[in-house]
Design an enzyme around this catalytic site. Sequence first.
Site, mmCIF file in Angstrom:
data_model
loop_
_atom_site.group_PDB
_atom_site.id
_atom_site.type_symbol
_atom_site.label_atom_id
_atom_site.label_comp_id
_atom_site.label_asym_id
_atom_site.label_seq_id
_atom_site.Cartn_x
_atom_site.Cartn_y
_atom_site.Cartn_z
ATOM 1 C CG HIS A 111 -8.539 0.494 -4.413
ATOM 2 N ND1 HIS A 111 -9.504 1.276 -3.830
ATOM 3 C CD2 HIS A 111 -7.349 0.898 -3.884
ATOM 4 C CE1 HIS A 111 -8.927 2.120 -2.987
ATOM 5 N NE2 HIS A 111 -7.615 1.923 -2.998
ATOM 6 C CG ASP A 129 -2.036 0.972 1.160
ATOM 7 O OD1 ASP A 129 -2.153 1.666 0.132
ATOM 8 O OD2 ASP A 129 -2.814 1.046 2.136
#
Length: 365
Positions: free
Chosen positions: A227, A153
């Site tokens: 996403h 991330d």
Amino acid sequence: MTPASLTQEPQSVSSAVTRNAFFIVATVNEDAASRATVRAWCADVANLVRAVGKRVPAGNLSCVVGFSSDAWDKLFGEPRPAELHPFREFGSGERKAIATPGDLLLHIRADETDLCFELATQLMTRLEGAVTTVDEVHGFRNFDMRAIIGFVDGTENPTGNEAAHFTVIGENEDPDFRGGSYVLVQKYLHDMKGWNALSVEAQEHIIGRTKLDDIELDEAVKPSWSHSALTTLEDDAGNEIKILRDNMPFGRPGSGEFGTYFIGYARSPKPIEQMLENMFVGLPPGNYDRLLDFSRAVTGGLFFVPSQPLLEALAAVDPAVDPAAAPGVETSAADSSETQTEPAAAACADGSLAIGSLKGAPRYE
Ligand code: HEM
């Protein structure tokens, strides 16, 4: 790329990536004394960060302080940051970005938990009796920057001058508030059983990147509901508009709690809100982010982060003309004896907050 022109040193918005972070959201208690305490505290924050940080010089300790729209009005009044407003909700039913209470955000980062803990203790001790904590999350860095769902991330974050360009309000945008930023936070809880029941390939389609080596999927393979696809924004000229994220995993395995604390900084709330709309409503509507089938937002708040000199100057807002005690603003019973007839005012008689006269801030051009 030319970074935004600044004359005010930002708070440590784009600080080094650290191993730990504490996120504290609090409401300011409804009396004039509490508001005065919070205002005075604004001048202490930098000193406390310095004092605690000195004890472990390599620990990368930093703290960013943000104020919600309501908090700004009751603490400081006019002038106010041009784009500061209450958190906008997106979506509906199970898939909803909800707004939750919160006047103050503290984003404390350091490599060691004890640094975060000590600074949080010092900062909150000075706020004792003046604020009520509504949420506190202690996040940790998980292996090689992986979110709790197993994917790296933060890869596409801007860095250096590019990060400043996307996160710091420039001279010509909102002159009283140059050097400031907006920050949006959401606490997400994950359905890890459901997520882990998916194949790695299905998870990769949801994120839009490979899981092991964190490579973006080819456009031909990446679904429009991934996403990554829904959070990639471009301006009319086809240039990418980025935000700066420093999400942190958190959880309590013994209680089955697994989460991601999302935190996104930008020079305007608009790009972050556009991403939320794309994720929760979908682009086009219905084509929503499938990560949300396994992740539920349980908090949501939008805050303005004043520049470092402005944060300190806010302490000088005169409590005798407390904005929340001015006519037209509701006050609690405890406040009523202190209600003033003067209009809300800021640190200076000209209402300018005096930030233009502060010296010593670096200039990026
Ligand atoms: C459930 C919470 C979330 C998780 C676990 C999560 C996780 C991830 C992961 C693994 C990536 C790919 C690597 C990277 O570039 O960072 C990513 C990318 C990204 N996420 Fe999230 N994210 C979450 C929520 C959000 C939210 C709420 C936003 C914005 C409102 C957002 C904005 C972005 C952006 C802008 C990118 C980079 C897209 C690109 O340029 O490819 N994320 N996220």
